[in-house]
Design a protein around this motif. Structure first.
Motif, PDB file in Angstrom:
ATOM      1  N   LYS A  84       0.829  -1.207   0.000  1.00 32.96           N
ATOM      2  CA  LYS A  84       0.000   0.000   0.000  1.00 32.96           C
ATOM      3  C   LYS A  84       0.871   1.267   0.000  1.00 32.96           C
ATOM      4  CE  LYS A  84      -3.868  -2.229   2.343  1.00 32.96           C
ATOM      5  NZ  LYS A  84      -4.810  -2.210   3.498  1.00 32.96           N
ATOM      6  N   PHE A  85       0.277   2.348  -0.496  1.00 33.60           N
ATOM      7  CA  PHE A  85       0.979   3.635  -0.518  1.00 33.60           C
ATOM      8  C   PHE A  85       0.111   4.726   0.077  1.00 33.60           C
ATOM      9  CE2 PHE A  85      -1.492   3.947  -4.426  1.00 33.60           C
ATOM     10  CZ  PHE A  85      -1.839   5.276  -4.488  1.00 33.60           C
ATOM     11  N   LEU A  86       0.778   5.771   0.545  1.00 35.53           N
ATOM     12  CA  LEU A  86       0.097   6.958   1.071  1.00 35.53           C
ATOM     13  C   LEU A  86       0.849   8.185   0.576  1.00 35.53           C
ATOM     14  CD1 LEU A  86      -1.191   7.541   4.680  1.00 35.53           C
ATOM     15  CD2 LEU A  86       0.269   9.239   3.601  1.00 35.53           C
ATOM     16  N   THR A 113      -3.982   2.189  -2.410  1.00 30.22           N
ATOM     17  CA  THR A 113      -3.891   3.379  -1.561  1.00 30.22           C
ATOM     18  C   THR A 113      -4.400   3.093  -0.156  1.00 30.22           C
ATOM     19  OG1 THR A 113      -4.492   5.721  -1.389  1.00 30.22           O
ATOM     20  CG2 THR A 113      -6.183   4.220  -2.212  1.00 30.22           C
ATOM     21  N   THR A 114      -3.875   3.849   0.806  1.00 28.38           N
ATOM     22  CA  THR A 114      -4.336   3.766   2.187  1.00 28.38           C
ATOM     23  C   THR A 114      -4.214   5.140   2.822  1.00 28.38           C
ATOM     24  OG1 THR A 114      -4.011   2.715   4.352  1.00 28.38           O
ATOM     25  CG2 THR A 114      -2.044   3.126   3.043  1.00 28.38           C
ATOM     26  N   ASP A 115      -5.023   5.382   3.855  1.00 27.48           N
ATOM     27  CA  ASP A 115      -4.925   6.629   4.620  1.00 27.48           C
ATOM     28  C   ASP A 115      -4.202   6.415   5.945  1.00 27.48           C
ATOM     29  OD1 ASP A 115      -6.310   8.159   2.740  1.00 27.48           O
ATOM     30  OD2 ASP A 115      -8.255   7.516   3.537  1.00 27.48           O
ATOM     31  N   ASP A 116      -3.782   5.185   6.211  1.00 23.48           N
ATOM     32  CA  ASP A 116      -3.171   4.823   7.484  1.00 23.48           C
ATOM     33  C   ASP A 116      -1.659   4.675   7.305  1.00 23.48           C
ATOM     34  OD1 ASP A 116      -2.354   3.799   9.897  1.00 23.48           O
ATOM     35  OD2 ASP A 116      -3.859   2.202   9.976  1.00 23.48           O
ATOM     36  N   ASP A 121       3.404   0.956   2.807  1.00 21.81           N
ATOM     37  CA  ASP A 121       4.742   0.475   2.463  1.00 21.81           C
ATOM     38  C   ASP A 121       5.558   1.560   1.772  1.00 21.81           C
ATOM     39  OD1 ASP A 121       4.534  -2.624   2.993  1.00 21.81           O
ATOM     40  OD2 ASP A 121       2.684  -2.060   1.951  1.00 21.81           O
ATOM     41  N   VAL A 122       4.861   2.539   1.189  1.00 19.89           N
ATOM     42  CA  VAL A 122       5.489   3.694   0.566  1.00 19.89           C
ATOM     43  C   VAL A 122       4.755   4.938   1.044  1.00 19.89           C
ATOM     44  CG1 VAL A 122       6.008   4.895  -1.588  1.00 19.89           C
ATOM     45  CG2 VAL A 122       6.207   2.407  -1.486  1.00 19.89           C
ATOM     46  N   ILE A 123       5.491   5.911   1.563  1.00 20.95           N
ATOM     47  CA  ILE A 123       4.910   7.192   1.976  1.00 20.95           C
ATOM     48  C   ILE A 123       5.640   8.301   1.233  1.00 20.95           C
ATOM     49  CG2 ILE A 123       4.512   8.808   3.872  1.00 20.95           C
ATOM     50  CD1 ILE A 123       4.412   6.430   5.775  1.00 20.95           C
ATOM     51  N   LEU A 124       4.880   9.122   0.506  1.00 27.13           N
ATOM     52  CA  LEU A 124       5.455  10.250  -0.222  1.00 27.13           C
ATOM     53  C   LEU A 124       4.885  11.556   0.337  1.00 27.13           C
ATOM     54  CD1 LEU A 124       5.250   8.988  -3.934  1.00 27.13           C
ATOM     55  CD2 LEU A 124       7.178   8.818  -2.355  1.00 27.13           C
ATOM     56  N   LEU A 125       5.752  12.521   0.559  1.00 22.35           N
ATOM     57  CA  LEU A 125       5.331  13.855   0.959  1.00 22.35           C
ATOM     58  C   LEU A 125       5.510  14.772  -0.239  1.00 22.35           C
ATOM     59  CD1 LEU A 125       7.016  14.097   4.497  1.00 22.35           C
ATOM     60  CD2 LEU A 125       4.758  13.189   3.894  1.00 22.35           C
ATOM     61  N   LYS A 149       9.893   4.457  10.478  1.00 20.54           N
ATOM     62  CA  LYS A 149      11.032   3.941   9.718  1.00 20.54           C
ATOM     63  C   LYS A 149      11.912   3.061  10.594  1.00 20.54           C
ATOM     64  CE  LYS A 149      13.822   3.645   6.197  1.00 20.54           C
ATOM     65  NZ  LYS A 149      13.451   2.931   4.959  1.00 20.54           N
ATOM     66  N   LEU A 150      12.110   3.459  11.836  1.00 20.57           N
ATOM     67  CA  LEU A 150      12.924   2.662  12.745  1.00 20.57           C
ATOM     68  C   LEU A 150      12.256   1.324  13.044  1.00 20.57           C
ATOM     69  CD1 LEU A 150      14.082   5.447  15.250  1.00 20.57           C
ATOM     70  CD2 LEU A 150      15.425   4.367  13.434  1.00 20.57           C
ATOM     71  N   GLU A 151      10.923   1.354  13.134  1.00 19.95           N
ATOM     72  CA  GLU A 151      10.175   0.127  13.414  1.00 19.95           C
ATOM     73  C   GLU A 151      10.111  -0.778  12.195  1.00 19.95           C
ATOM     74  OE1 GLU A 151       5.587  -1.047  14.607  1.00 19.95           O
ATOM     75  OE2 GLU A 151       6.391   0.895  15.231  1.00 19.95           O
ATOM     76  N   ASN A 152      10.050  -0.170  11.005  1.00 20.74           N
ATOM     77  CA  ASN A 152       9.927  -0.938   9.769  1.00 20.74           C
ATOM     78  C   ASN A 152      10.948  -0.436   8.754  1.00 20.74           C
ATOM     79  OD1 ASN A 152       9.169  -2.390   7.515  1.00 20.74           O
ATOM     80  ND2 ASN A 152       7.277  -1.212   7.155  1.00 20.74           N
TER      81      ASN A 152
END
Length: 525
Positions: A84-86, A113-116, A121-125, A149-152
């Motif tokens: 999933k991506f956000l 897509t996800t809101d959580d 698995d991918v987060i883009l700002l 990021k530290l957790e995963n």
């Protein structure tokens, strides 16, 4: 850099090549002290070149290439299956539309897509650089993402958009947030699949920011928000170089899409049932000036008005490029709406001159007169900056008097804040903050009063509303916008979402209208 420094740099990398990814700032700091960009480039990614605002200001005469052959490599077409991506989006409609493109690319790679953030698995700002507050929000969000990021460690975090085009921003991320996986700019969004591949498999920070703007890629996938209103880019970049504005540096020179490509996209949206299209550009009415043939926004809209789509808008326009041909076409009406956003920024000719806006108070008012003569019911909104360097009380009063004279029905108002790399940032920001705030309060009070008066004229009137969905405050209430961009709330069946309906206005507020379905519409339903 001497041989001893090279050996030390090599030892840093060989001792623990994942140090940077694990947020070991000391190694990065040692690298920066030893030779800086060359070593950082080798340590992270060999193609790294920091964005350069001086290079970004150069406007090469090379023709922009247009590509219709974009494709995602076979190995990346299924890389996101089960993942999933956000995407968090900051800033203008152009950024929102860029997000639609990135969402399209990720979807075509198999992502959902996800809101959580915890599921992503991918987060883009997707960032905005136009104001300091926008940048602060992004860096705050980067801080919040660090524990994830530290957790995963397999989580991919990317920073893109306008902030990525700034040297200071990239260097700050390199120095203080090395857990970020990739940084890319506004000109190479189509490179997302390749950049994501590098970030996933190299396990090193991927930085690709082009100071020179990219070409036009026509066949990029998009995941649009809903099927009611659609955004269509007609051009990219800006050549105005207002002294306070970072956009010409982050978005590059003006590049227009070919008319036939824009028309085809709008026709496609009409065929899909979209009810409204907004044409986008950083300086949208400069459209066509870079084409090899004589063609402008007025010509384009004259063709678009023939397409069977109920509403067509455009944003954002520059007063300097608002020509008679565009006014002539807009006056034809039909599906071309007469709500015009026309940023003035200041009512003082002296301030406009140092802003490099290249029009005067008098020429702006003459343009307003022409628009009102051709379209008596036109709704005008604007942008205004208060507290620009050296702005006197008298010059601010000129802004207030212009707002009264034009009768803006809404305005985006801002306190001036310097943007690093712009000419104005080198000047003394010599207006005290308390003075800026006082001016802003007075300006907002005037704008609010004018907005309220404009709204009151709608009481008892029947307006056509494009129903967009449920009200944010009450799920039992529907909301939508009129042709003149007024928000209307009313109770009715959710089956009306996505439709144009007649609503009788029962109560006017400062920024919205309450209403009920017109009797004729209710009877038909």
């Amino acid at each position: 850099m001497n041989e001893q420094q090279r050996k030390e740099a090599s030892q840093i990398k060989q001792s623990n090549p994942s140090d940077v990814k694990n947020d070991s700032e000391s190694n990065l700091e040692r690298l920066k002290q030893m030779g800086s960009d060359e070593l950082i480039g080798k340590y992270f990614q060999t193609t790294y070149e920091p964005p350069n605002l001086k290079k970004a200001k150069k406007r090469l005469k090379k023709d922009v290439d247009i590509h219709y052959d974009f494709s995602i490599s076979e190995e990346m077409q299924t890389i996101g299956e089960g993942k999933k991506f956000l995407i968090r989006t900051y800033g203008c409609q152009m950024n929102e539309h860029d997000t639609e493109v990135m969402a399209g690319l990720l979807t075509d790679m198999g992502y959902q897509t996800t809101d959580d953030v915890n599921q992503a698995d991918v987060i883009l700002l997707n960032t905005c650089a136009i104001r300091e507050n926008a940048e602060n929000k992004v860096f705050g969000e980067i801080g919040h993402l660090k524990p994830l990021k530290l957790e995963n460690p397999d989580l991919i975090i990317g920073v893109c958009g306008c902030m990525s085009q700034e040297e200071a921003v990239v260097n700050r991320i390199l120095k203080k947030h090395p857990f970020i996986d990739m940084i890319f700019g506004t000109h190479n969004i189509h490179r997302l699949p390749s950049l994501l591949k590098e970030a996933m498999f190299s396990k090193e920070m991927v930085v690709e920011v082009w100071s020179k703007e990219g070409d036009i890629i026509e066949n990029l996938p998009k995941v649009r928000k809903g099927r009611i209103k659609g955004w269509v880019n007609i051009m990219y970049g800006c050549d105005k170089f207002c002294t306070y504005c970072i956009v010409p540096y982050t978005r590059g020179k003006e590049r227009s899409r070919l008319p036939e490509d824009v028309i085809q996209e709008v026709r496609h949206l009409a065929a899909q049932g979209y009810q409204e299209v907004t044409l986008l550009g950083q300086n949208v009415n400069a459209y066509g000036k870079d084409l090899e043939f004589e063609y402008g926004l007025g010509d384009l809209m004259d063709e678009l008005r023939k397409i069977d789509i109920p509403r067509i808008r455009f944003t954002t326009s520059h007063p300097r490029d608002f020509d008679d041909r565009l006014i002539e076409v807009l006056a034809k009406g039909g599906n071309l709406l007469d709500h015009i956003h026309l940023p003035v920024q200041s009512g003082s000719s002296d301030i406009l001159r140092v802003m490099a806006r290249r029009y005067t108070r008098e020429s702006y008012l003459e343009l307003v007169r022409k628009i009102r003569e051709a379209m008596p019911n036109a709704t005008l909104t604007t942008d205004i900056i208060v507290g620009f360097p050296n702005e006197t009380d008298e010059q601010f009063e000129e802004t207030m008097s212009l707002v009264r004279e034009v009768g803006f029905e809404s305005a985006y108002t801002f306190i001036y804040s310097p943007r690093e790399g712009t000419p104005a940032a080198r000047w003394e920001d010599n207006i005290p903050m308390e003075v800026k705030k006082e001016r802003l309060q007075r300006l907002n009070a005037l704008v609010n009063e004018q907005a309220k008066q404009a709204m009151q004229q709608y009481e008892g009137e029947i307006v056509k509303v494009l129903v967009e969905g449920e009200s944010k405050k009450d799920p039992d209430v529907l909301s939508g916008y009129t042709e003149r961009n007024k928000l209307v709330n009313f109770r009715a069946s959710k089956s009306l979402i996505g439709k144009l309906v007649d609503v009788k206005i029962t109560k006017a507020k400062t920024w919205s209208l309450d209403g009920e379905l017109a009797k004729e519409t209710a009877e038909v339903l």
